[in-house]
Write a protein that holds these residues in place. Structure first.
Motif, PDB file in Angstrom:
ATOM      1  N   VAL A 174       1.286  -1.083  -0.059  1.00 31.95           N
ATOM      2  CA  VAL A 174       0.066   0.318   0.355  1.00 31.95           C
ATOM      3  C   VAL A 174       0.785   0.638  -0.104  1.00 31.95           C
ATOM      4  O   VAL A 174       1.617   1.769   1.147  1.00 31.95           O
ATOM      5  N   VAL A 175       1.108   2.000  -0.824  1.00 32.90           N
ATOM      6  CA  VAL A 175       1.188   3.487  -1.137  1.00 32.90           C
ATOM      7  C   VAL A 175       0.557   4.538  -0.273  1.00 32.90           C
ATOM      8  O   VAL A 175      -0.643   4.766  -1.387  1.00 32.90           O
ATOM      9  N   ILE A 176       1.489   4.844   0.149  1.00 30.86           N
ATOM     10  CA  ILE A 176       0.308   6.444   1.120  1.00 30.86           C
ATOM     11  C   ILE A 176       1.583   7.429   0.282  1.00 30.86           C
ATOM     12  O   ILE A 176       3.074   8.157   1.196  1.00 30.86           O
ATOM     13  N   ASP A 177       0.903   8.345  -0.232  1.00 33.28           N
ATOM     14  CA  ASP A 177       0.971   9.318  -0.848  1.00 33.28           C
ATOM     15  C   ASP A 177       1.569  10.639   0.351  1.00 33.28           C
ATOM     16  O   ASP A 177       1.207  10.872   0.841  1.00 33.28           O
ATOM     17  N   PRO A 178       3.081  10.408   0.628  1.00 34.79           N
ATOM     18  CA  PRO A 178       3.700  12.410   1.429  1.00 34.79           C
ATOM     19  C   PRO A 178       2.647  13.838   0.571  1.00 34.79           C
ATOM     20  O   PRO A 178       2.445  13.716  -0.123  1.00 34.79           O
ATOM     21  N   PRO A 179       1.814  14.368   2.120  1.00 35.73           N
ATOM     22  CA  PRO A 179       0.986  15.230   2.007  1.00 35.73           C
ATOM     23  C   PRO A 179       1.972  16.913   0.727  1.00 35.73           C
ATOM     24  O   PRO A 179       0.968  16.921   0.177  1.00 35.73           O
ATOM     25  N   THR A 180       2.998  16.586   0.251  1.00 35.11           N
ATOM     26  CA  THR A 180       3.469  17.644  -0.260  1.00 35.11           C
ATOM     27  C   THR A 180       4.215  17.203  -1.199  1.00 35.11           C
ATOM     28  O   THR A 180       5.113  17.625  -1.712  1.00 35.11           O
ATOM     29  N   LEU A 181       4.176  15.790  -1.686  1.00 33.28           N
ATOM     30  CA  LEU A 181       4.973  15.301  -2.681  1.00 33.28           C
ATOM     31  C   LEU A 181       4.825  15.572  -3.922  1.00 33.28           C
ATOM     32  O   LEU A 181       3.735  15.783  -4.353  1.00 33.28           O
ATOM     33  N   ALA A 182       6.029  16.457  -4.555  1.00 32.11           N
ATOM     34  CA  ALA A 182       5.910  16.936  -5.476  1.00 32.11           C
ATOM     35  C   ALA A 182       6.120  15.932  -7.145  1.00 32.11           C
ATOM     36  O   ALA A 182       6.353  14.433  -6.619  1.00 32.11           O
ATOM     37  N   PRO A 183       5.532  15.970  -8.290  1.00 35.80           N
ATOM     38  CA  PRO A 183       5.703  15.043  -9.203  1.00 35.80           C
ATOM     39  C   PRO A 183       6.596  14.575  -9.620  1.00 35.80           C
ATOM     40  O   PRO A 183       8.030  15.527  -9.443  1.00 35.80           O
ATOM     41  N   ALA A 184       6.408  13.934 -10.390  1.00 36.19           N
ATOM     42  CA  ALA A 184       8.116  12.917 -10.435  1.00 36.19           C
ATOM     43  C   ALA A 184       7.593  12.143 -12.621  1.00 36.19           C
ATOM     44  O   ALA A 184       6.744  11.987 -12.518  1.00 36.19           O
ATOM     45  N   GLU A 185       8.675  12.475 -13.171  1.00 38.70           N
ATOM     46  CA  GLU A 185       8.314  12.408 -14.437  1.00 38.70           C
ATOM     47  C   GLU A 185       7.827  10.923 -14.301  1.00 38.70           C
ATOM     48  O   GLU A 185       7.241  10.704 -15.437  1.00 38.70           O
ATOM     49  N   ALA A 186       8.864  10.010 -13.999  1.00 34.03           N
ATOM     50  CA  ALA A 186       8.619   8.327 -14.011  1.00 34.03           C
ATOM     51  C   ALA A 186       8.441   7.951 -12.272  1.00 34.03           C
ATOM     52  O   ALA A 186       9.225   8.272 -11.099  1.00 34.03           O
ATOM     53  N   SER A 187       7.528   7.267 -11.578  1.00 36.66           N
ATOM     54  CA  SER A 187       7.689   6.756 -10.297  1.00 36.66           C
ATOM     55  C   SER A 187       7.497   4.915 -10.633  1.00 36.66           C
ATOM     56  O   SER A 187       6.505   4.453 -11.837  1.00 36.66           O
ATOM     57  N   GLU A 188       8.125   4.302  -9.903  1.00 37.66           N
ATOM     58  CA  GLU A 188       8.094   2.398 -10.452  1.00 37.66           C
ATOM     59  C   GLU A 188       8.001   2.063  -8.379  1.00 37.66           C
ATOM     60  O   GLU A 188       8.186   2.561  -7.951  1.00 37.66           O
ATOM     61  N   VAL A 189       7.209   1.337  -8.314  1.00 34.02           N
ATOM     62  CA  VAL A 189       7.450   0.263  -7.396  1.00 34.02           C
ATOM     63  C   VAL A 189       7.573  -0.625  -7.764  1.00 34.02           C
ATOM     64  O   VAL A 189       7.248  -1.339  -7.904  1.00 34.02           O
ATOM     65  N   LEU A 190       9.518  -1.317  -6.524  1.00 35.07           N
ATOM     66  CA  LEU A 190       9.701  -2.229  -6.054  1.00 35.07           C
ATOM     67  C   LEU A 190       9.663  -3.023  -5.266  1.00 35.07           C
ATOM     68  O   LEU A 190      10.053  -2.398  -4.187  1.00 35.07           O
ATOM     69  N   LEU A 191       8.615  -4.687  -5.232  1.00 42.84           N
ATOM     70  CA  LEU A 191       9.040  -5.207  -3.783  1.00 42.84           C
ATOM     71  C   LEU A 191       9.970  -5.782  -4.364  1.00 42.84           C
ATOM     72  O   LEU A 191      10.460  -6.724  -4.678  1.00 42.84           O
ATOM     73  N   GLN A 192      11.124  -6.649  -3.370  1.00 40.77           N
ATOM     74  CA  GLN A 192      12.291  -7.165  -2.854  1.00 40.77           C
ATOM     75  C   GLN A 192      11.132  -8.155  -2.325  1.00 40.77           C
ATOM     76  O   GLN A 192      10.629  -8.263  -1.439  1.00 40.77           O
ATOM     77  N   SER A 193      11.007  -9.717  -2.751  1.00 46.05           N
ATOM     78  CA  SER A 193      10.874 -10.863  -1.658  1.00 46.05           C
ATOM     79  C   SER A 193      11.786 -11.814  -1.797  1.00 46.05           C
ATOM     80  O   SER A 193      12.309 -12.132  -3.108  1.00 46.05           O
ATOM     81  N   GLU A 194      11.500 -12.991  -1.197  1.00 50.31           N
ATOM     82  CA  GLU A 194      12.651 -14.358  -1.357  1.00 50.31           C
ATOM     83  C   GLU A 194      11.203 -15.397  -1.762  1.00 50.31           C
ATOM     84  O   GLU A 194      10.327 -15.942  -2.221  1.00 50.31           O
ATOM     85  N   PHE A 195      11.517 -16.397  -2.969  1.00 53.38           N
ATOM     86  CA  PHE A 195      11.264 -17.448  -3.231  1.00 53.38           C
ATOM     87  C   PHE A 195      11.659 -19.206  -2.996  1.00 53.38           C
ATOM     88  O   PHE A 195      13.419 -18.851  -3.185  1.00 53.38           O
TER      89      PHE A 195
END
Length: 247
Positions: free
Chosen positions: A94-115
């Motif tokens: 779950v991503v909750i943006d900080p209230p004053t988060l400035a725009p970014a041209e590119a945004s990605e979400v990366l979850l590291q995990s194990e198998f």
């Protein structure tokens, strides 16, 4: 090789939820499997007694919470043994943006995990999980996927990378080769922002299992920039990829 997994909505990781501070989330969980499962949202502040109870096969649960704080928050199955349910794929963010988060041209979400690969693709032994020696360490469910399908951005663009260590056991040392982070937000607060008094930058976002944050950077020159965990044994197990900056 094929490996059995347990999922939320049929994917590993589960669906990404994205909102702002103050948003109300209402999630309906239906257990269509043949064993009990549950869900624990780290983004919530709520008694676990009812909200995180095991849901029996064929049962369902409605989980409601209001996002009170910014960050990237883990959710996962909390049914015992928790390490097994998480290692089998029952986690998401779950991503909750900080209230004053400035725009970014590119945004990605990366979850590291194990198998942990079980015999014949089945459920891995508990002894294998407790040894914390995974066969694969991955970003967003697949080993080396961002080497085969790199993330593409524009050279000079401001990039935001949200990173979460879903574990269940390995720490992350997130690093982009050839780049530096001018912004680091970790576990609820900024550790670094542009224009700081010492004009410093960061090379890594260090995360323990269950922790998350984001970094911001600019790739000034066209090229291919490897993305890795600097825990290099885990990079060799699959936690690596690339960002391609085009002109």
């Amino acid at each position: 090789m094929r490996q059995q997994v347990w999922t939320y909505n049929g994917t590993v990781p589960g669906p990404l939820l994205h909102g702002r501070v103050g948003d109300l989330f209402t999630v309906r969980v239906i257990n269509s499997s043949d064993m009990p499962h549950s869900i624990d949202f780290h983004a919530s502040q709520i008694s676990p007694d009812a909200a995180m109870r095991p849901i029996p096969p064929g049962g369902e649960l409605t989980y409601s919470f209001r996002a009170e704080h910014a960050g990237i928050w883990l959710y996962h199955c909390a049914t015992a043994p928790m390490i097994q349910h998480l290692a089998m794929g029952m986690y998401g963010a779950v991503v909750i943006d900080p209230p004053t988060l400035a725009p970014a041209e590119a945004s990605e979400v990366l979850l590291q995990s194990e198998f942990y690969l079980g015999q014949g693709g089945g459920v891995p032994a508990m002894s294998q999980l407790l040894a914390a020696d995974p066969n694969l360490v991955v970003f967003n469910g697949y080993a080396n996927q961002y080497r085969s399908a790199p993330i593409h951005v524009r050279a000079g663009a401001r990039i935001r990378l949200w990173v979460l260590d879903a574990g269940p056991s390995e720490p992350s040392a997130f690093h982009v080769v050839g780049a530096q982070f001018d912004t680091v937000f970790k576990e609820g607060g900024y550790q670094l922002r542009p224009g700081n008094a010492v004009d410093g930058a960061a090379q890594e976002l260090d995360l323990q299992p269950g922790e998350g944050g984001f970094v911001e950077l600019t790739l000034p020159q066209p090229g291919t920039y490897p993305v890795i965990t600097h825990r290099l044994a885990d990079a060799e197990r699959g936690a690596m990829g690339s960002i391609v900056a085009g002109s």
